[in-house]
Write a protein that holds these residues in place. Structure first.
Motif, PDB file in Angstrom:
ATOM      1  N   LEU A  64       0.807  -1.222   0.000  1.00  7.82           N
ATOM      2  CA  LEU A  64       0.000   0.000   0.000  1.00  7.82           C
ATOM      3  C   LEU A  64       0.840   1.272   0.000  1.00  7.82           C
ATOM      4  N   CYS A  91     -11.029  -4.874   2.864  1.00  6.27           N
ATOM      5  CA  CYS A  91      -9.710  -5.516   2.760  1.00  6.27           C
ATOM      6  C   CYS A  91      -9.631  -6.773   3.611  1.00  6.27           C
ATOM      7  N   GLN A 143      -4.822   1.161   5.655  1.00  2.87           N
ATOM      8  CA  GLN A 143      -6.073   0.952   4.933  1.00  2.87           C
ATOM      9  C   GLN A 143      -7.102   2.019   5.305  1.00  2.87           C
ATOM     10  N   MET A 189     -10.243   2.806   2.996  1.00  5.50           N
ATOM     11  CA  MET A 189     -10.746   1.443   2.834  1.00  5.50           C
ATOM     12  C   MET A 189     -11.219   0.891   4.176  1.00  5.50           C
ATOM     13  N   TRP A 246      -3.704  -2.161   8.912  1.00  7.97           N
ATOM     14  CA  TRP A 246      -5.054  -1.634   9.131  1.00  7.97           C
ATOM     15  C   TRP A 246      -5.065  -0.110   9.166  1.00  7.97           C
ATOM     16  N   PRO A 283     -11.071  -2.283   6.776  1.00  6.34           N
ATOM     17  CA  PRO A 283     -10.533  -3.588   7.193  1.00  6.34           C
ATOM     18  C   PRO A 283     -11.679  -4.562   7.434  1.00  6.34           C
ATOM     19  N   ILE A 333      -6.484   3.233  -5.706  1.00  5.72           N
ATOM     20  CA  ILE A 333      -7.506   3.172  -4.656  1.00  5.72           C
ATOM     21  C   ILE A 333      -8.439   4.369  -4.749  1.00  5.72           C
TER      22      ILE A 333
END
Length: 431
Positions: free
Chosen positions: A265, A286, A308, A313, A305, A315, A274
């Motif tokens: 990432l 994710c 993300q 996003m 996490w 988790p 993304i």
């Protein structure tokens, strides 16, 4: 960036192969004759730290490990290679080794959709409200292969692909119309997003016409392995238009992104990819497995996490490998997995509490390793069935199995939550 793929033969012609330590080249030569290998130029150039090989986590994620084979099999293969035998001569022994490694993937009879008593290929009703679809092109390949993937037997195996996939886009329609309780359709594979946008839409379109289907899920590792799929590929814009189109048809689109390590990432291109997906209104959830030697510390998961969340996003799952492969070099003790999950959550923003874990993957029951309890001075792992196949009991129940600091195996999770097991179980039940 132009996509360039390498297999076990073409990779040996790269400068990266020459940079491998001699013992790692030996391991690669032997194991790539047993396991399918695929990597692309993005992974080689931007994700692997070649100065730390063989300890680099992405290297371990792509390249097969010596521990994946039984020691006696590895030693025999090593001797055969050293003797100078060609691949054709080695083939018979390699096939025997492969057969030992075949994963045992179980399916309940009720998970196999049928119309008029005839099985629908490429369709699995794992749980009451969701079906997984395997259109033929999606079952063929990924942008790169993960070393721990239990679906490796599908790659380059036309017979296996034909037996577990379908080619007619309308194949699932009759069954889905007859089962309005199914609200979610998951397109999976290998990887659906190796396909061109037009091909992908051809398989998705018939499902969009079914009113009872409310959610379209696409499970993919493409964001990690080839983020250019959403930025500069020739049909990247067309793919994102497809995402918008799905939602314009009144469906919720869930992009289930597979990430294993935070380094996946950290590049600007994946961040751009993304954002472009999110701009279509698509939700990215994710998931990924906890794997020995790759992401088996609380620091690994809190970093994953938090990143993300920072990128917008959600988790979703931390998976733990169930006992489907004869090797166990990817699995860690259950107690350690639980400890990593709990410690990682303490170090992560509260927004990441959406994640469930550790959850056993690849079993009929989606089972949560929920904690450790003490009953009558005895310690137990608490296992909760989060989801069960259609017409099978056990969903929502909790079972206790004896605690051990070293065990990597929870036993037969299917039998544990079955009705028969309830009648004769010696485990402790919590209702």
């Amino acid at each position: 960036m132009k996509f360039i793929s390498y297999n076990n033969t073409s990779f040996k012609k790269t400068t990266y192969y020459k940079r491998l330590p001699e013992n790692e080249r030996e391991v690669f030569d032997i194991l790539s004759s047993v396991f399918h290998f695929k990597v692309n130029n993005y992974v080689l150039e931007h994700l692997i730290d070649w100065e730390t090989v063989p300890n680099d986590p992405i290297y371990k994620l792509i390249f097969p490990r010596k521990e994946m084979l039984q020691p006696t099999d590895y030693k025999t293969l090593l001797l055969l290679h050293q003797s100078g035998l060609d691949e054709k001569t080695l083939f018979q022994f390699v096939q025997k080794v492969k057969k030992k490694m075949y994963p045992e993937v179980k399916h309940a009879e009720t998970s196999i959709p049928k119309v008029n008593g005839v099985r629908i290929r490429g369709m699995y009703s794992n749980f009451e409200t969701i079906v997984s679809l395997f259109p033929d092109p999606m079952a063929k390949t990924c942008h790169s292969y993960c070393s721990y993937c239990f679906r490796w037997i599908m790659f380059n195996n036309k017979e296996a692909q034909q037996n577990s996939s379908y080619t007619d886009p309308n194949e699932p329609v009759e069954y889905l119309r007859a089962h309005p309780e199914i609200t979610d359709v998951l397109f999976t594979g290998a990887d659906p997003l190796v396909l061109k946008a037009k091909t992908l839409q051809k398989y998705i379109d018939p499902v969009l016409d079914i009113e009872s289907v409310k959610v379209i899920r696409i499970s993919s590792k493409s964001l990690a392995w080839w983020p250019f799929r959403f930025t500069t590929d020739k049909d990247a814009d067309e793919l994102l238009k497809l995402f918008k189109y799905i939602q314009s048809r009144g469906k919720h689109l869930n992009f289930c992104a597979h990430f294993t390590h935070v380094r996946e990432l950290e590049n600007d291109v994946v961040k751009e990819a993304i954002q472009r997906i999110r701009d279509t209104g698509t939700v990215i959830r994710c998931q990924g497995p906890i794997v020995e030697g790759i992401n088996d510390t609380p620091k690994d998961w809190s970093a994953l996490w938090n990143t993300q969340i920072a990128l917008g996003m959600v988790p979703y799952y931390m998976f733990i490998e169930a006992d489907h492969n004869s090797e166990s070099c990817f699995r860690i003790p259950l107690a350690k997995a639980l400890q990593i999950f709990q410690e990682a959550q303490k170090k992560t923003t509260g927004l990441a509490r959406t994640v469930r874990g550790p959850v056993f993957m690849n079993d009929l029951h989606r089972t949560l390793l929920d904690g450790i309890v003490t009953v009558n001075d005895q310690r137990y792992f608490a296992l909760k069935s989060l989801q069960a196949p259609p017409n099978m009991v056990g969903e929502g129940t909790i079972k206790l199995i004896p605690y051990s600091e070293t065990t990597k195996d929870a036993g037969d999770l299917i039998a544990l939550f079955s009705k028969e097991q309830e009648a004769r179980s010696t485990t402790v039940d919590i209702l």
